[in-house]
Design a protein around this motif. Structure first.
Motif, mmCIF file in Angstrom:
data_model
loop_
_atom_site.group_PDB
_atom_site.id
_atom_site.type_symbol
_atom_site.label_atom_id
_atom_site.label_comp_id
_atom_site.label_asym_id
_atom_site.label_seq_id
_atom_site.Cartn_x
_atom_site.Cartn_y
_atom_site.Cartn_z
ATOM 1 N N THR A 1 0.828 -1.206 0.000
ATOM 2 C CA THR A 1 0.000 0.000 0.000
ATOM 3 C C THR A 1 0.862 1.255 0.000
ATOM 4 O O THR A 1 0.555 2.234 -0.700
ATOM 5 N N ASP A 2 1.946 1.243 0.743
ATOM 6 C CA ASP A 2 2.868 2.380 0.742
ATOM 7 C C ASP A 2 3.556 2.543 -0.611
ATOM 8 O O ASP A 2 3.709 3.661 -1.118
ATOM 9 N N LEU A 3 3.980 1.437 -1.196
ATOM 10 C CA LEU A 3 4.658 1.497 -2.499
ATOM 11 C C LEU A 3 3.722 2.038 -3.576
ATOM 12 O O LEU A 3 4.133 2.828 -4.438
ATOM 13 N N GLU A 4 2.470 1.609 -3.535
ATOM 14 C CA GLU A 4 1.498 2.114 -4.503
ATOM 15 C C GLU A 4 1.359 3.626 -4.404
ATOM 16 O O GLU A 4 1.276 4.328 -5.420
ATOM 17 N N GLU A 5 1.350 4.123 -3.197
ATOM 18 C CA GLU A 5 1.222 5.567 -2.999
ATOM 19 C C GLU A 5 2.431 6.289 -3.602
ATOM 20 O O GLU A 5 2.294 7.314 -4.277
ATOM 21 N N LEU A 6 3.621 5.742 -3.375
ATOM 22 C CA LEU A 6 4.842 6.359 -3.900
ATOM 23 C C LEU A 6 4.879 6.329 -5.421
ATOM 24 O O LEU A 6 5.388 7.255 -6.065
ATOM 25 N N LEU A 7 4.321 5.265 -6.004
ATOM 26 C CA LEU A 7 4.360 5.097 -7.463
ATOM 27 C C LEU A 7 3.138 5.685 -8.166
ATOM 28 O O LEU A 7 3.036 5.606 -9.395
ATOM 29 N N GLY A 8 2.225 6.249 -7.394
ATOM 30 C CA GLY A 8 1.047 6.851 -8.007
ATOM 31 C C GLY A 8 -0.001 5.860 -8.455
ATOM 32 O O GLY A 8 -0.840 6.174 -9.305
ATOM 33 N N VAL A 9 0.020 4.660 -7.880
ATOM 34 C CA VAL A 9 -0.977 3.634 -8.215
ATOM 35 C C VAL A 9 -2.161 3.775 -7.253
ATOM 36 O O VAL A 9 -1.982 3.759 -6.034
ATOM 37 N N ARG A 10 -3.352 3.927 -7.799
ATOM 38 C CA ARG A 10 -4.543 4.133 -6.961
ATOM 39 C C ARG A 10 -5.328 2.823 -6.868
ATOM 40 O O ARG A 10 -6.156 2.498 -7.732
#
Length: 218
Positions: A10-19
């Motif tokens: 979930t943190d990585l998605e936020e950093l990569l702009g994945v919603r």
């Protein structure tokens, strides 16, 4: 963090702009029945931080779900959405009070009910005190009574308790559970309602505590 990668993902998605979708984040959270698990916390915080009407609607629907764990997830997302929304217009405040007021009247699960009452206590709108005033004189669990005592804080201008709130607080100040009594006393002490009835109740409590202290020292 080693018992699963949900929180890290979930943190990585936020950093990569994945919603990630509401359903996907909820699925990660519900894989862990412990709401204190990192994955649960990351999911609810991430969804609430969006302050998105679509997320709000998806969470609100869960209050009617037969699974209490899903109701708890929905209640937490709703509570945090309002809490994290720093906009001056506070668009979620009114709907939240209405939702949690209705919800508190029908919720049967202890953990979910406490979350709902805590959510109500975080609002400024005096209307959110009504469910706490309507709570039975002796709710079956001390944790519920503690949440009621917290939810009766005034947070209004002028900060004065209604007659119903005074009666409820006086009842809670005499509760058999010491933490409930302490919570109710703190709620009274933190407000500027100078009704003499609270001073009398506090004095009575002081006498009772002194008696217990002397008895225990014998």
């Amino acid at each position: 963090m080693r018992d699963g990668h949900g929180a890290i993902l979930t943190d990585l998605e936020e950093l990569l702009g994945v919603r990630a979708s509401f359903e996907e984040l909820m699925g990660r959270a519900l894989a862990h029945t412990d709401r204190d698990h990192a994955t649960w916390g990351k999911a609810t915080i991430r969804l609430a931080g969006r302050c998105d009407p679509a997320v709000w609607a998806a969470a609100e629907v869960l209050r009617r779900h037969p699974d209490p764990l899903r109701r708890l997830f929905g209640a937490e997302v709703l509570r945090l959405t309002h809490l994290f929304d720093g906009r001056d217009e506070d668009p979620f405040a009114g709907p939240a009070v209405d939702i949690f007021t209705d919800w508190s009247a029908v919720e049967t699960d202890l953990t979910v009910l406490i979350e709902v009452l805590v959510a109500l206590g975080e609002h400024i709108d005096p209307a959110r005190r009504r469910p706490c005033c309507r709570t039975p004189a002796t709710p079956p669990h001390a944790l519920v009574r503690r949440a009621v005592a917290q939810g009766l804080n005034a947070r209004s201008s002028p900060p004065a308790f209604s007659d119903d709130a005074r009666r409820a607080l006086l009842r809670l100040m005499a509760d058999p559970d010491p933490v409930v009594r302490k919570t109710a006393c703190r709620t009274v002490a933190e407000e500027r309602d100078h009704d003499p009835v609270f001073a009398d109740a506090t004095a009575d409590l002081g006498e009772a505590w002194r008696y217990e202290w002397r008895r225990d020292r014998r």
